[in-house]
Structure formats: structure tokens, C-alpha cells
Scaffold this active site. Structure first.
Site, PDB file in Angstrom:
ATOM      1  N   GLY A 105       0.815  -1.213   0.000  1.00  0.00           N
ATOM      2  CA  GLY A 105       0.000   0.000   0.000  1.00  0.00           C
ATOM      3  C   GLY A 105       0.850   1.264   0.000  1.00  0.00           C
ATOM      4  O   GLY A 105       0.342   2.354  -0.302  1.00  0.00           O
ATOM      5  N   SER A 143       2.815  -5.282  -3.632  1.00  0.00           N
ATOM      6  CA  SER A 143       1.461  -5.776  -3.361  1.00  0.00           C
ATOM      7  C   SER A 143       1.282  -7.208  -3.850  1.00  0.00           C
ATOM      8  O   SER A 143       2.121  -7.757  -4.566  1.00  0.00           O
ATOM      9  CB  SER A 143       0.442  -4.877  -4.061  1.00  0.00           C
ATOM     10  N   CYS A 144       0.147  -7.778  -3.500  1.00  0.00           N
ATOM     11  CA  CYS A 144      -0.157  -9.159  -3.888  1.00  0.00           C
ATOM     12  C   CYS A 144      -0.105  -9.351  -5.403  1.00  0.00           C
ATOM     13  O   CYS A 144       0.569 -10.251  -5.917  1.00  0.00           O
ATOM     14  CB  CYS A 144      -1.525  -9.546  -3.352  1.00  0.00           C
ATOM     15  N   HIS A 184      -7.914 -12.898  -6.275  1.00  0.00           N
ATOM     16  CA  HIS A 184      -7.816 -12.261  -7.598  1.00  0.00           C
ATOM     17  C   HIS A 184      -7.567 -13.307  -8.688  1.00  0.00           C
ATOM     18  O   HIS A 184      -6.899 -14.311  -8.446  1.00  0.00           O
ATOM     19  CB  HIS A 184      -6.630 -11.287  -7.663  1.00  0.00           C
TER      20      HIS A 184
HETATM   21  N1  LIG Z   1      -5.281  -7.284   2.285  1.00  0.00           N
HETATM   22  C1  LIG Z   1      -4.534  -7.716   1.309  1.00  0.00           C
HETATM   23  O1  LIG Z   1      -4.919  -8.604   0.565  1.00  0.00           O
HETATM   24  C2  LIG Z   1      -3.158  -7.162   1.091  1.00  0.00           C
HETATM   25  C3  LIG Z   1      -2.305  -7.868   0.240  1.00  0.00           C
HETATM   26  C4  LIG Z   1      -1.014  -7.415   0.047  1.00  0.00           C
HETATM   27  C5  LIG Z   1      -0.601  -6.244   0.669  1.00  0.00           C
HETATM   28  N2  LIG Z   1      -1.467  -5.543   1.470  1.00  0.00           N
HETATM   29  C6  LIG Z   1      -0.963  -4.330   2.113  1.00  0.00           C
HETATM   30  O2  LIG Z   1      -0.695  -4.622   3.477  1.00  0.00           O
HETATM   31  C7  LIG Z   1      -0.895  -3.432   4.252  1.00  0.00           C
HETATM   32  C8  LIG Z   1      -1.903  -3.727   5.342  1.00  0.00           C
HETATM   33  O3  LIG Z   1      -3.115  -4.104   4.736  1.00  0.00           O
HETATM   34  P1  LIG Z   1      -4.159  -5.077   5.446  1.00  0.00           P
HETATM   35  O4  LIG Z   1      -5.039  -5.584   4.383  1.00  0.00           O
HETATM   36  O5  LIG Z   1      -3.464  -6.034   6.340  1.00  0.00           O
HETATM   37  O6  LIG Z   1      -4.990  -4.021   6.306  1.00  0.00           O
HETATM   38  P2  LIG Z   1      -5.972  -4.314   7.535  1.00  0.00           P
HETATM   39  O7  LIG Z   1      -6.913  -3.178   7.574  1.00  0.00           O
HETATM   40  O8  LIG Z   1      -6.487  -5.701   7.482  1.00  0.00           O
HETATM   41  O9  LIG Z   1      -4.986  -4.244   8.786  1.00  0.00           O
HETATM   42  C9  LIG Z   1      -4.404  -3.045   9.223  1.00  0.00           C
HETATM   43  C10 LIG Z   1      -4.244  -3.131  10.730  1.00  0.00           C
HETATM   44  O10 LIG Z   1      -3.578  -1.956  11.166  1.00  0.00           O
HETATM   45  C11 LIG Z   1      -4.252  -1.477  12.325  1.00  0.00           C
HETATM   46  N3  LIG Z   1      -4.001  -0.042  12.507  1.00  0.00           N
HETATM   47  C12 LIG Z   1      -4.727   1.030  12.079  1.00  0.00           C
HETATM   48  N4  LIG Z   1      -4.138   2.176  12.466  1.00  0.00           N
HETATM   49  C13 LIG Z   1      -3.025   1.832  13.128  1.00  0.00           C
HETATM   50  C14 LIG Z   1      -1.992   2.586  13.767  1.00  0.00           C
HETATM   51  N5  LIG Z   1      -1.993   3.923  13.810  1.00  0.00           N
HETATM   52  N6  LIG Z   1      -0.977   1.897  14.359  1.00  0.00           N
HETATM   53  C15 LIG Z   1      -0.970   0.537  14.340  1.00  0.00           C
HETATM   54  N7  LIG Z   1      -1.914  -0.216  13.761  1.00  0.00           N
HETATM   55  C16 LIG Z   1      -2.930   0.434  13.158  1.00  0.00           C
HETATM   56  C17 LIG Z   1      -5.714  -1.827  12.096  1.00  0.00           C
HETATM   57  O11 LIG Z   1      -6.423  -1.876  13.325  1.00  0.00           O
HETATM   58  C18 LIG Z   1      -5.591  -3.198  11.443  1.00  0.00           C
HETATM   59  O12 LIG Z   1      -5.583  -4.254  12.390  1.00  0.00           O
HETATM   60  C19 LIG Z   1      -1.322  -2.339   3.249  1.00  0.00           C
HETATM   61  O13 LIG Z   1      -0.169  -1.683   2.800  1.00  0.00           O
HETATM   62  C20 LIG Z   1      -1.911  -3.155   2.122  1.00  0.00           C
HETATM   63  O14 LIG Z   1      -1.911  -2.469   0.905  1.00  0.00           O
HETATM   64  C21 LIG Z   1      -2.735  -5.998   1.715  1.00  0.00           C
END
Ligand SMILES: NC(=O)c1ccc[n+]([C@@H]2O[C@H](COP(=O)([O-])OP(=O)(O)OC[C@H]3O[C@@H](n4cnc5c(N)ncnc54)[C@H](O)[C@@H]3O)[C@@H](O)[C@H]2O)c1
Length: 346
Positions: A114, A143-144, A224
Site C-alpha cells: 500500500g 502488493s499481492c 484475484h
Molecule cells: N489485504 C490484502 O490482501 C493485502 C495484500 C497485500 C498487501 N497488502 C498491504 O498490506 C498493508 C496492510 O493491509 P491489510 O489488508 O493487512 O490491512 P488491515 O486493515 O487488514 O490491517 C491493518 C491493521 O492496522 C491497524 N491499525 C490502524 N491504524 C493503526 C496505527 N496507527 N498503528 C498501528 N496499527 C494500526 C488496524 O487496526 C488493522 O488491524 C497495506 O499496505 C496493504 O496495501 C494488503
């Protein structure tokens, strides 16, 4: 570091962060020092139940977590004093603001897809550029979708077969845990910009890839699907192409003739195989429908978005800290610990 375990913290215990934490625990050369987040509901309660030290990412969150009865080991500032590396899986914008904090603590940091490439100046996919991450203070695991593109097109490129690639990405609308409050329904939404960001993003890892991606969002949560048309450098056989994919790590073959005909079949199979959370860390590539016509190649694969970047993040830990200098050695170690396979035909 060679005889010590890498000490790791995870900030952001969401979809990606909780999987990174479990994967760190599965490695014999790493120790999970703690996980940090800001919520105080079932999500962090599961971390407590697993015995992971839970830290609050902010002072306010520490208060609300304690008020909710969660045992808080400290705040983010405390845990980053105790580790070699932090894996930041917090949401966009939150993560970027943390980099200076990690630098000030003198620790390494790994961000997720992200974030922009410019945040870290280095974007990581283990099989493509592990060596250039060794000793750096920070990197971004792409990313994924981008990870899958680098794995597959990188495999064709390494085999000398890739001229140019054009892909259509059918993306899941949202992740399952949040489908009560977000995600499109009963429609398909094309992205308004072509190329979508994944093609250019892959070029942050392999700069000379000739790739264009078109992305659409569809109304499902089951990962996806990519559909690719590739121009090869020369006429090739299907066997040569499959061999090129087989040569590269983390691509596993699926077969429709086995009844694995759709995204849901694959995920059901992952769950039945007893994988944690039903995760598929590999690119799941349909072997039987892959078609070569002269110098043209066509294929589909599945990207399980919630899991594919987890092994890459584990390798990024080893690369930044320098506890393993060889990409393939780290990849093999990670894959062995997690249980990746090369073929899903049972
Ligand atoms: N979901 C996917 O499929 C996926 C795949 C690849 C990469 N990503 C990337 O991984 C990263 C995280 O995405 P995700 O899907 O795990 O998000 P998510 O929303 O599932 O998890 C994010 C976590 O961070 C916490 N959070 C929010 N504010 C915070 C803060 N100030 N300090 C600490 N923690 C905090 C939230 O409570 C949550 O538990 C992003 O960069 C996303 O683009 C996601």
C-alpha cells in the site's frame, strides 16, 4: 547475528500483519517479540490467546486496550527498542508516517504494497532482487498482484522467453473479514486508468519489463484472477513454458481436470489441506488451460491476496538483517517452514 535469532515486531495486526506474525513464529531463525495495533476487539484478543505480547501502537490505544481488559505489554516505542526489524502492516498513510520513528530507533523496517516505492527507495520480491536488499535499512514488499507479476513474468524473462506481456486483473471487491462494511455488489467496476498501477509497480522490481495491466474490481471476496497474453521472444512449446514456470519458486500448478475450476475451488482445497486460514502463498497457475500459439502465450492464474506476500516478507527480514546472503537459500528455508508446494495436483 549469524547465531542469534532475528528479533521481529509486527505493527498493524490485520489481514497481513497477523499472517506475518504467525510466519515469523514458524521460522527457526526468528523470534516474534510482539505485535502492535490500535484496536481492542477480537482481532487483538486472538493475538493474546496465541500468547503473543500485545503492544499498543499509540498511548491512546494503550488506554482503550487496558480499559477493554487487554493485557498490554507496552507501546510501539517500547517494542521497537527490543527488535532488529519491524514489519509494518498498518494501513496506507499510517505506515509511511512510521518510517522516521523506526530509523530513529536504529532498526530495520519492512513496509507493504500500500506504500509507494518512493517511501523506501527499494521494492522487494525475493526471487528477483533479494541481493539488493541485503544490509538496507528499509524495503517495501510489493502488493499481492505485483508479487505475482514479478514471479511469473520474472520466470519467463529468466528463461529468455519474455518479450512483452499484457494482463487483465479481476480483483476481489474486499477482504472477507470486512465484507460487512465495504465492497461492491452485483457489478464489475473497471479501473479508470490504464495501465493500472500493478504493471508500473512490477517495474520497480524488474525495471525493463514490458508489461501493461488492466484491472477491474468484481463483486466477490475470493481472491484475484489474472488473465495474461504474452508475446514470447520466439516460438516455444507448452512444455518449455511450463518448465520455465516450474524453474521459478512459488508458482504452483492447478488443474481444471482435477475439478479445480474456479477461485472458490482452490480456496476450498487450501482449507481441506489444513493450511493456516486456508492460505495459498503460491501463485496458483492453471496448467491445463495454458496455451501457446507460435510465439504467443496465454494463461490464467489465481492470486490469494491475503497470503502471497507473507513468504516474501519473511525473506525480506533475512535480507535486511543479512542473516542469509543467498536468495534461494532463504526462499527454500521460508517455504519449508510454511509448507509451500510446486503442484496442487494431489
Ligand atoms: N489485504 C490484502 O490482501 C493485502 C495484500 C497485500 C498487501 N497488502 C498491504 O498490506 C498493508 C496492510 O493491509 P491489510 O489488508 O493487512 O490491512 P488491515 O486493515 O487488514 O490491517 C491493518 C491493521 O492496522 C491497524 N491499525 C490502524 N491504524 C493503526 C496505527 N496507527 N498503528 C498501528 N496499527 C494500526 C488496524 O487496526 C488493522 O488491524 C497495506 O499496505 C496493504 O496495501 C494488503
Amino acid at each position: 547475528m549469524s547465531h542469534q535469532k532475528a528479533r521481529v515486531a509486527v505493527n498493524g495486526y490485520g489481514v497481513i500483519g497477523k499472517r506475518i506474525a504467525d510466519a515469523v513464529v514458524a521460522q527457526d531463525d526468528m523470534e516474534l517479540v510482539g505485535v502492535a495495533d490500535v484496536v481492542n476487539d477480537w482481532r487483538v484478543r486472538v493475538a493474546v490467546a496465541k500468547g503473543y505480547p500485545v503492544f499498543a501502537s499509540t498511548r491512546e490505544a494503550a488506554d482503550s486496550m487496558r480499559a477493554a481488559g487487554i493485557s498490554v505489554a507496552g507501546i510501539l516505542d517500547d517494542v521497537i527498542q527490543q527488535v532488529d526489524v519491524v514489519c509494518d502492516a498498518t494501513p496506507k498513510k499510517v505506515a509511511a508516517a512510521n518510517l522516521e520513528k523506526y530509523r530513529a530507533a536504529g532498526i530495520k523496517s519492512i513496509f507493504q504494497g500500500g506504500e509507494k516505492h518512493s517511501l523506501t527507495g527499494h521494492s522487494f520480491v525475493a526471487q528477483a532482487n533479494y541481493a539488493t536488499a541485503i544490509g538496507r535499512d528499509t524495503t517495501r514488499v510489493v502488493s499481492c498482484n505485483t508479487t505475482s507479476i514479478v514471479r511469473t513474468l520474472g520466470a519467463l524473462k529468466d528463461a529468455g522467453l519474455l518479450k512483452k506481456a499484457r494482463g487483465v486483473l479481476i480483483r476481489r471487491a474486499t477482504d472477507p473479514w470486512e465484507s460487512d462494511h465495504t465492497g461492491v455488489m452485483n457489478t464489475v467496476v473497471p479501473e479508470t486508468v490504464i495501465p493500472s498501477h500493478q504493471g508500473p509497480d512490477a517495474q520497480t522490481v524488474i525495471p525493463d519489463l514490458d508489461v501493461v495491466t488492466i484491472a477491474v474490481v468484481a463483486a466477490h471476496t475470493t481472491s484475484h484472477l489474472h488473465a495474461w497474453s504474452v508475446e514470447l521472444t520466439r516460438p516455444a512449446t507448452k512444455e518449455e513454458v511450463l518448465a520455465a514456470f516450474h524453474e521459478a519458486p512459488r508458482i504452483a500448478f492447478l488443474r481444471a481436470t482435477d475439478g479445480v475450476v474456479a477461485l472458490n475451488s482452490t480456496l476450498e482445497m487450501m482449507a481441506d489441506l489444513g493450511r493456516p486460514r486456508g492460505d495459498m502463498w503460491e501463485v496458483g497457475l492453471w496448467e491445463d488451460s495454458l496455451t501457446v500459439k507460435g510465439n504467443e502465450l496465454f494463461y490464467n492464474y489465481q492470486v490469494y491476496n491475503q497470503a502471497i506476500v507473507i513468504p516474501e516478507t519473511i525473506d525480506a527480514i533475512r535480507a535486511l538483517i543479512g542473516i542469509e546472503k543467498e536468495a534461494m537459500a532463504s526462499i527454500a528455508k521460508t517455504d519449508q517452514a510454511l509448507g509451500l508446494v510446486r503442484r496442487f495436483t494431489l
